[in-house]
Scaffold this motif. Structure first.
Motif, PDB file in Angstrom:
ATOM      1  N   THR A 179       0.826  -1.194   0.000  1.00 45.38           N
ATOM      2  CA  THR A 179       0.000   0.000   0.000  1.00 45.38           C
ATOM      3  C   THR A 179       0.864   1.249   0.000  1.00 45.38           C
ATOM      4  N   PHE A 180       1.938   1.245   0.837  1.00 43.31           N
ATOM      5  CA  PHE A 180       2.885   2.356   0.824  1.00 43.31           C
ATOM      6  C   PHE A 180       4.256   1.819   0.431  1.00 43.31           C
ATOM      7  N   HIS A 181       5.072   2.710  -0.147  1.00 46.96           N
ATOM      8  CA  HIS A 181       6.360   2.311  -0.713  1.00 46.96           C
ATOM      9  C   HIS A 181       7.467   3.210  -0.184  1.00 46.96           C
ATOM     10  N   GLY A 182       8.696   2.691  -0.218  1.00 48.54           N
ATOM     11  CA  GLY A 182       9.842   3.483   0.195  1.00 48.54           C
ATOM     12  C   GLY A 182      10.047   3.537   1.696  1.00 48.54           C
ATOM     13  N   VAL A 183       9.329   2.710   2.446  1.00 46.95           N
ATOM     14  CA  VAL A 183       9.466   2.653   3.903  1.00 46.95           C
ATOM     15  C   VAL A 183       9.842   1.232   4.289  1.00 46.95           C
ATOM     16  N   SER A 184      11.025   1.056   4.842  1.00 39.90           N
ATOM     17  CA  SER A 184      11.465  -0.283   5.223  1.00 39.90           C
ATOM     18  C   SER A 184      11.077  -0.651   6.653  1.00 39.90           C
ATOM     19  N   VAL A 185      11.118   0.337   7.571  1.00 39.04           N
ATOM     20  CA  VAL A 185      10.928   0.046   8.990  1.00 39.04           C
ATOM     21  C   VAL A 185       9.558   0.511   9.462  1.00 39.04           C
ATOM     22  N   GLY A 186       8.803  -0.414  10.030  1.00 37.90           N
ATOM     23  CA  GLY A 186       7.553  -0.097  10.717  1.00 37.90           C
ATOM     24  C   GLY A 186       7.789  -0.152  12.215  1.00 37.90           C
ATOM     25  N   ILE A 187       7.309   0.864  12.937  1.00 36.51           N
ATOM     26  CA  ILE A 187       7.576   0.962  14.370  1.00 36.51           C
ATOM     27  C   ILE A 187       6.276   0.896  15.157  1.00 36.51           C
ATOM     28  N   LEU A 188       6.164  -0.099  16.027  1.00 37.68           N
ATOM     29  CA  LEU A 188       5.011  -0.246  16.915  1.00 37.68           C
ATOM     30  C   LEU A 188       5.163   0.692  18.101  1.00 37.68           C
ATOM     31  N   MET A 189       4.133   1.481  18.369  1.00 39.08           N
ATOM     32  CA  MET A 189       4.194   2.493  19.424  1.00 39.08           C
ATOM     33  C   MET A 189       3.255   2.174  20.571  1.00 39.08           C
ATOM     34  N   VAL A 190       3.736   2.458  21.773  1.00 43.35           N
ATOM     35  CA  VAL A 190       2.889   2.416  22.965  1.00 43.35           C
ATOM     36  C   VAL A 190       1.927   3.600  22.908  1.00 43.35           C
ATOM     37  N   LYS A 191       0.729   3.434  23.464  1.00 39.79           N
ATOM     38  CA  LYS A 191      -0.293   4.483  23.481  1.00 39.79           C
ATOM     39  C   LYS A 191       0.051   5.497  24.566  1.00 39.79           C
TER      40      LYS A 191
ATOM     41  N   GLU B 103      -3.306   0.362  20.490  1.00 38.47           N
ATOM     42  CA  GLU B 103      -4.231   1.132  21.317  1.00 38.47           C
ATOM     43  C   GLU B 103      -4.286   0.658  22.767  1.00 38.47           C
ATOM     44  N   GLY B 104      -4.169  -0.630  22.996  1.00 40.50           N
ATOM     45  CA  GLY B 104      -4.275  -1.139  24.364  1.00 40.50           C
ATOM     46  C   GLY B 104      -2.990  -1.056  25.164  1.00 40.50           C
ATOM     47  N   ALA B 105      -1.910  -0.650  24.509  1.00 36.20           N
ATOM     48  CA  ALA B 105      -0.585  -0.689  25.145  1.00 36.20           C
ATOM     49  C   ALA B 105      -0.284   0.616  25.869  1.00 36.20           C
ATOM     50  N   THR B 106      -0.884   0.809  27.025  1.00 43.03           N
ATOM     51  CA  THR B 106      -0.609   1.980  27.846  1.00 43.03           C
ATOM     52  C   THR B 106       0.674   1.762  28.637  1.00 43.03           C
ATOM     53  N   PRO B 107       1.310   2.842  29.131  1.00 40.28           N
ATOM     54  CA  PRO B 107       2.547   2.657  29.903  1.00 40.28           C
ATOM     55  C   PRO B 107       2.395   1.699  31.084  1.00 40.28           C
ATOM     56  N   ASP B 108       1.289   1.778  31.814  1.00 46.16           N
ATOM     57  CA  ASP B 108       1.098   0.886  32.955  1.00 46.16           C
ATOM     58  C   ASP B 108       1.051  -0.573  32.523  1.00 46.16           C
ATOM     59  N   LYS B 109       0.379  -0.851  31.407  1.00 47.76           N
ATOM     60  CA  LYS B 109       0.306  -2.232  30.930  1.00 47.76           C
ATOM     61  C   LYS B 109       1.669  -2.726  30.451  1.00 47.76           C
ATOM     62  N   MET B 110       2.469  -1.839  29.908  1.00 49.62           N
ATOM     63  CA  MET B 110       3.796  -2.249  29.461  1.00 49.62           C
ATOM     64  C   MET B 110       4.683  -2.631  30.637  1.00 49.62           C
ATOM     65  N   MET B 111       4.420  -2.063  31.800  1.00 50.46           N
ATOM     66  CA  MET B 111       5.200  -2.399  32.990  1.00 50.46           C
ATOM     67  C   MET B 111       4.804  -3.767  33.549  1.00 50.46           C
ATOM     68  N   ALA B 112       3.671  -4.298  33.093  1.00 51.07           N
ATOM     69  CA  ALA B 112       3.214  -5.624  33.531  1.00 51.07           C
ATOM     70  C   ALA B 112       2.920  -6.468  32.298  1.00 51.07           C
ATOM     71  N   LEU B 113       3.853  -6.465  31.349  1.00 55.03           N
ATOM     72  CA  LEU B 113       3.614  -7.055  30.037  1.00 55.03           C
ATOM     73  C   LEU B 113       3.330  -8.546  30.110  1.00 55.03           C
ATOM     74  N   GLU B 114       3.942  -9.223  31.065  1.00 59.56           N
ATOM     75  CA  GLU B 114       3.768 -10.673  31.155  1.00 59.56           C
ATOM     76  C   GLU B 114       2.328 -11.073  31.416  1.00 59.56           C
TER      77      GLU B 114
ATOM     78  N   SER C 263      12.062   1.227  34.346  1.00 64.48           N
ATOM     79  CA  SER C 263      11.662   0.703  35.657  1.00 64.48           C
ATOM     80  C   SER C 263      12.451  -0.560  35.978  1.00 64.48           C
ATOM     81  N   ARG C 264      13.337  -0.451  36.941  1.00 65.76           N
ATOM     82  CA  ARG C 264      14.130  -1.608  37.345  1.00 65.76           C
ATOM     83  C   ARG C 264      13.238  -2.724  37.877  1.00 65.76           C
ATOM     84  N   GLU C 265      12.188  -2.356  38.595  1.00 69.70           N
ATOM     85  CA  GLU C 265      11.293  -3.352  39.201  1.00 69.70           C
ATOM     86  C   GLU C 265      10.511  -4.126  38.144  1.00 69.70           C
ATOM     87  N   SER C 266      10.295  -3.513  36.985  1.00 70.62           N
ATOM     88  CA  SER C 266       9.475  -4.136  35.943  1.00 70.62           C
ATOM     89  C   SER C 266      10.284  -4.899  34.914  1.00 70.62           C
ATOM     90  N   LEU C 267      11.601  -4.751  34.931  1.00 68.91           N
ATOM     91  CA  LEU C 267      12.457  -5.472  33.995  1.00 68.91           C
ATOM     92  C   LEU C 267      12.886  -6.785  34.643  1.00 68.91           C
TER      93      LEU C 267
END
Length: 238
Positions: free
Chosen positions: A7-19, A45-56, A128-132
């Motif tokens: 659909t789009f051209h000339g872009v090699s890297v797609g980057i997933l972003m946290v909300k 959309e569902g990837a808020t910072p708090d959820k990323m800290m508890a990704l598991e 976050s050291r506690e979350s890694l």
């Protein structure tokens, strides 16, 4: 993959972003001005910072897979992300996407370790050291005893990101990141290189390297390397 419909051209890297809603600084993986080449962003959309800290326990894997596959269907040749905690999904995303995936700056830790003297170690700076957890490290081949230092929960760096602060906080964040690097090196004087887990730390990597005289690898160095492999430079021949 030659001959792919795109659909789009000339872009090699797609980057997933946290909300998020905070003000991203130039040099941040999520700031388009950081790059010397075009990138395509996709917010999970569902990837808020708090959820990323508890990704598991977040249940976000399917959302990240769907977003990645959407970028691949659109035309990108590889997937990267704006959060180092997504190391946890490295295997699952590579299995699902059909294109190379660079899930986390932490992928660079084993390489950085081989670049420095054998009596030196790589240290990690993280949001976050506690979350890694050991599971994040294991997923990308990083030793569980790797030195780690995080940002204080009450720091401007953390609170601005979590609250969605729209005011740029460069100087305050810079000071806090440098303090974190100083704590890491003070506790572990054998650290000979640093990898920043957090993509929001990348605007300060040059400051860390200049202040402490050691190499710093981050989300930007990873994606620049990634892009170089996806789209190698062609040289004119005499």
């Amino acid at each position: 993959m030659a001959g792919r419909k795109k659909t789009f051209h000339g872009v090699s890297v797609g980057i997933l972003m946290v909300k998020t809603g905070f003000r991203r600084l130039p040099g941040d993986v999520g700031h388009a001005g950081t790059w010397d080449f075009p990138v395509q962003y996709r917010v999970v959309e569902g990837a808020t910072p708090d959820k990323m800290m508890a990704l598991e326990s977040s249940g976000l894997l399917d959302e990240f897979k769907a977003a990645a596959l959407d970028l691949v269907a659109g035309g990108v040749d590889g997937i990267a992300t704006t959060c180092g905690f997504l190391a946890l999904y490295q295997r699952e995303l590579t299995a699902a996407c059909g294109v190379p995936v660079a899930s986390s700056s932490l992928l660079q830790v084993p390489l950085a370790h081989r670049l420095i003297a054998p009596d030196k170690r790589v240290g990690i700076l993280t949001f976050s050291r506690e979350s890694l957890h050991a599971s994040h490290l294991e997923a990308v081949g990083v030793a569980a005893d790797t030195p780690v230092e995080g940002m204080p929960a009450d720091s401007v760096f953390v609170t601005a990101i979590k609250s969605g602060d729209t005011v740029p906080r460069f100087e305050a964040m810079r000071a806090e990141v440098l303090q974190a690097a100083e704590r890491l090196l003070g506790s572990h004087p054998d650290v000979g290189a640093i990898v920043s887990e957090c993509a929001n730390m990348t605007p300060f990597s040059a400051d860390i390297a200049e202040r402490f005289g050691i190499p710093v690898f981050d989300g930007v160095s990873l994606i620049n390397w990634f892009q170089a492999g996806l789209r190698p430079r062609r040289y004119p021949q005499a």
